[in-house]
Design an enzyme around this catalytic site. Structure first.
Site, PDB file in Angstrom:
ATOM      1  N   SER A 188     -55.228  -8.390 -47.659  1.00  9.58           N
ATOM      2  CA  SER A 188     -56.688  -8.534 -47.634  1.00  9.58           C
ATOM      3  C   SER A 188     -57.355  -7.378 -48.365  1.00  9.58           C
ATOM      4  O   SER A 188     -56.740  -6.339 -48.641  1.00  9.58           O
ATOM      5  CB  SER A 188     -57.188  -8.590 -46.187  1.00  9.58           C
ATOM      6  N   HIS A 189     -58.628  -7.539 -48.655  1.00  8.68           N
ATOM      7  CA  HIS A 189     -59.393  -6.489 -49.334  1.00  8.68           C
ATOM      8  C   HIS A 189     -59.327  -5.175 -48.563  1.00  8.68           C
ATOM      9  O   HIS A 189     -59.049  -4.121 -49.135  1.00  8.68           O
ATOM     10  CB  HIS A 189     -60.849  -6.949 -49.521  1.00  8.68           C
ATOM     11  N   ALA A 190     -59.575  -5.227 -47.264  1.00  6.72           N
ATOM     12  CA  ALA A 190     -59.563  -4.004 -46.454  1.00  6.72           C
ATOM     13  C   ALA A 190     -58.205  -3.312 -46.515  1.00  6.72           C
ATOM     14  O   ALA A 190     -58.127  -2.084 -46.637  1.00  6.72           O
ATOM     15  CB  ALA A 190     -59.926  -4.320 -45.002  1.00  6.72           C
TER      16      ALA A 190
ATOM     17  N   THR B  94     -63.912  -6.608 -45.144  1.00  6.97           N
ATOM     18  CA  THR B  94     -64.601  -5.828 -46.163  1.00  6.97           C
ATOM     19  C   THR B  94     -64.680  -6.645 -47.442  1.00  6.97           C
ATOM     20  O   THR B  94     -63.909  -7.582 -47.644  1.00  6.97           O
ATOM     21  CB  THR B  94     -63.892  -4.490 -46.454  1.00  6.97           C
TER      22      THR B  94
ATOM     23  N   ILE C 205     -57.664  -1.742 -50.185  1.00  7.82           N
ATOM     24  CA  ILE C 205     -58.535  -0.592 -50.430  1.00  7.82           C
ATOM     25  C   ILE C 205     -58.160   0.583 -49.523  1.00  7.82           C
ATOM     26  O   ILE C 205     -58.141   1.735 -49.963  1.00  7.82           O
ATOM     27  CB  ILE C 205     -60.024  -0.974 -50.244  1.00  7.82           C
TER      28      ILE C 205
END
Length: 176
Positions: free
Chosen positions: A136-138, A113, A141
């Protein structure tokens, strides 16, 4: 040489040799926007004397076409990034332009993501990515939104079927 073409080194370094020859002959330099996309990532297909440069979504689609699908896999494992379980329709998203197909309760399946994904993540019941770890971004978030998430499956978009029903156990890092 770049100044002679009305360009700069930052742009000219992403042009192909044939494009440069054409530019010297005609004064027509490749589109600056296309060259900027190449800087982000590109692929080249050579067939005989034909050279085709792929960027953006076109490149991602070609990569998926060329990579063989893996059949017969009923379970994927990855890293649990945000706890919980979910069951829903798998929506494979290879580029941000495909995000409008995401509906309430879907499970988004992607390579990774990016901030482009945030507006639709409030609608999903789970996230599955090929890449990434717990930072990580995923992962970040999904924890902020309280969405079950498994990252680092390596094979999700190639093994899961878009529109198929999947089960996500983000407590154990399993996708079925």
């Amino acid at each position: 040489k770049a100044k002679k073409l009305g360009s700069n080194y930052k742009e000219i370094m992403w042009a192909t040799p044939l494009e440069l020859l054409h530019a010297f002959e005609t004064g027509e330099f490749p589109d600056a926007k296309n060259l900027e996309e190449r800087r982000k990532g590109f692929g080249v297909i050579v067939s005989g004397s034909s050279v085709r440069v792929l960027v953006g979504g076109e490149l991602r689609k070609k990569i998926v076409q060329l990579l063989p699908s893996i059949s017969g896999v009923s379970e994927l494992t990855g890293t649990p990034a945000s706890p919980g379980t979910a069951r829903g329709i798998a929506r494979i998203v290879l580029e941000p332009a495909q995000l409008p197909k995401i509906r309430q309760g879907d499970i988004i399946v992607c390579s990774e993501t990016t901030p482009d994904f945030v507006p639709v993540l409030g609608r999903v019941s789970g996230i599955v990515t090929d890449l990434g770890g717990i930072a990580s971004h995923a992962a970040i978030i999904s924890r902020e939104l309280g969405i079950p998430c498994v990252v680092g499956t390596k094979l999700a978009p190639r093994t899961l079927r878009d529109g198929g029903i999947i089960e996500l156990d983000a407590n154990r890092g399993i996708v079925k």
